[in-house]
Scaffold this active site. Structure first.
Site, short mmCIF file in Angstrom:
data_model
loop_
_atom_site.label_atom_id
_atom_site.label_comp_id
_atom_site.label_asym_id
_atom_site.label_seq_id
_atom_site.Cartn_x
_atom_site.Cartn_y
_atom_site.Cartn_z
CG ASP A 163 -1.86 -1.21 1.23
OD1 ASP A 163 -1.59 -2.16 0.49
OD2 ASP A 163 -2.83 -1.20 1.99
CD GLU A 387 -1.39 -6.21 8.53
OE1 GLU A 387 -1.62 -5.67 9.63
OE2 GLU A 387 -1.83 -5.80 7.44
C1 GLC Z 1 -3.16 -4.54 3.38
C2 GLC Z 1 -1.98 -5.09 2.61
C3 GLC Z 1 -2.47 -5.92 1.45
C4 GLC Z 1 -3.39 -7.01 1.98
C5 GLC Z 1 -4.49 -6.46 2.87
C6 GLC Z 1 -5.24 -7.55 3.62
O1 GLC Z 1 -3.92 -3.67 2.62
O2 GLC Z 1 -1.14 -4.07 2.16
O3 GLC Z 1 -1.41 -6.47 0.73
O4 GLC Z 1 -3.94 -7.74 0.94
O5 GLC Z 1 -3.94 -5.60 3.84
O6 GLC Z 1 -4.37 -8.34 4.36
#
Ligand code: GLC
Length: 422
Positions: A163, A387
């Protein structure tokens, strides 16, 4: 760590997948991400398939139930409303069969489908036969709408799945988020704001969503009007790999794969347009301005996953991994933009490590692959199924009990992982 601790980690990982299972699809983590995310789902499928192949296939089939008429598979499917997430379905205004976002995500599904097929070919064959035309249509959508000199472009930072990486800083600065309007973020009510993107970034994310919606997600209009268009290593390398895996599945099904083979040649040439000679690395390229991002990121190291050997990347890899306790950082620690706890601006992500490790292994860089597997396993054992992680201290960051970290454990990092390809 003694051997007896191993089954316990496996059991914890399976419990996380089961706990995040919402029936046919899995949320990345409760609270922060309450829907089905595209590439998270492919990892989830892989994790499930290590103990329940059928449940693994369900995950991918549910993902493709949201495929749009033009072939695009959205980055989020909003199967059931949840007020705890922003921007939700009413903001995106997706135009597919299931309420969804309007952008896609790295196409890793065909690659994990191939892996799941390998685990149980008999059970997999009918599912692969159903999925093949859908995957082909998705890949075709990328080839039709997202290429720049053969490299795959993103139209929103979220599309790359990375992101707020510094890769997009230049292109984001080109956006004036005028009239973005009022909105309330939800992410910062679930986790520490210091670990999340800033308001500067968020205004631009939301502005881009509003633009896409105003254009009714018409790709031709977006191509003309969207100021954000970046040729991205994540997309280019994952699509190249996915095309190779889809071609392999197509051959099993005795399908004509000449179109896929032609796409592979285009993407191979496109990948080389991401080579920043001065930086001596694969890099993101802003298509609108022609500027390099000048970032050695963990996506740069997906070259091997795409089947591309490059000795200069081995040197970059050795340099960066030597300064981190728990590589691979999402951004070069020697850069002044490196931030070890902020999302994609420094932290280590288990999923990226798995893809990099698979690539290293496939390209015969076996020692690096094994070292990465071991350090990732240590990281998860010591700091949990988070995460993402601080690459220097190992500290867990972002959401906890994370689906894709559990999946990466089961499929790749655990000593009891299924053996064979990957
Ligand atoms: C965030 C991450 C993305 C992922 C999402 C759900 O937006 O950057 O890569 O798919 O979270 O985990």
């Amino acid at each position: 760590m003694n051997a007896q601790a191993m089954p316990d980690m496996d059991e914890q990982a399976r419990a996380i997948l089961r706990g995040n299972d919402r029936g046919g699809y899995t949320v990345p983590t409760a609270g922060l991400y309450p829907y089905q995310w595209n590439w998270d789902s492919a990892f989830a499928a892989w994790g499930f398939a290590t103990f329940d192949v059928e449940r693994g296939w369900d995950e991918i089939e549910t993902l493709f139930s949201g495929q749009w008429g033009n072939g695009m598979v959205p980055h989020i499917l909003f199967h059931r409303p949840d007020p705890g997430y922003f921007p939700g379905p009413e903001v995106w205004g997706g135009i597919g069969p299931v309420a969804s976002s309007g952008i896609s995500q790295p196409p890793v599904a065909a690659s994990f489908a191939r892996r799941i097929y390998d685990l149980d070919p008999e059970a997999g064959l009918p599912v692969v036969a159903r999925l093949f035309p859908k995957m082909l249509a998705w890949h075709r959508w990328f080839m039709e709408w997202r290429l720049d000199q053969g490299a795959v472009c993103i139209t929103h930072p979220w599309e790359a799945g990375r992101d707020n990486t510094p890769d997009w800083d230049g292109a984001m600065a080109g956006i004036d988020p005028i009239d973005v309007g009022d909105y309330t973020r939800r992410d910062t009510s679930h986790v520490d704001p210091e670990m999340r993107p800033t308001k500067y970034d968020y205004d631009r994310y939301v502005w881009l969503v509003r633009l896409g919606r105003r254009l009714n997600w018409d790709e031709a209009a977006l191509l003309e009007q969207n100021p954000f268009r970046v040729a991205d290593p994540t997309m280019t390398f994952t699509l190249l790999r996915a095309q190779r895996d889809l071609a392999a599945l197509g051959r099993i099904l005795k399908e004509d794969v000449s179109e896929i083979e032609a796409a592979i040649a285009v993407l191979e040439a496109g990948a080389e347009t991401l080579w920043n000679a001065e930086l001596a690395s694969y890099d993101a390229r802003d298509v609108r301005s022609g500027q390099w991002a000048n970032c050695v990121s963990n996506a740069s190291f997906l070259c091997w996953y795409a089947g591309i050997q490059n000795p200069a990347m081995e040197a970059q890899y050795d340099r960066i991994t030597s300064v981190c306790t728990y590589p691979v950082p999402s951004h070069d620690p020697s850069s002044d933009r490196f931030d070890p706890k902020r999302y994609w601006r420094g932290p280590t992500w288990g999923i990226m490590n798995a893809l990099i490790g698979i690539g290293l292994q496939d390209c015969g860089l076996v020692e690096r692959a094994e070292n990465l597997r071991t350090s990732t396993a240590d990281l998860i054992r010591e700091y949990g199924f988070a995460e993402y992680f601080d690459p220097i201290s190992g500290d867990a960051a972002g959401g906890g009990t994370f689906t894709w970290t559990a999946a990466v454990w089961l499929g790749w990092a655990s000593p009891s992982r299924p053996k064979g390809a990957f």
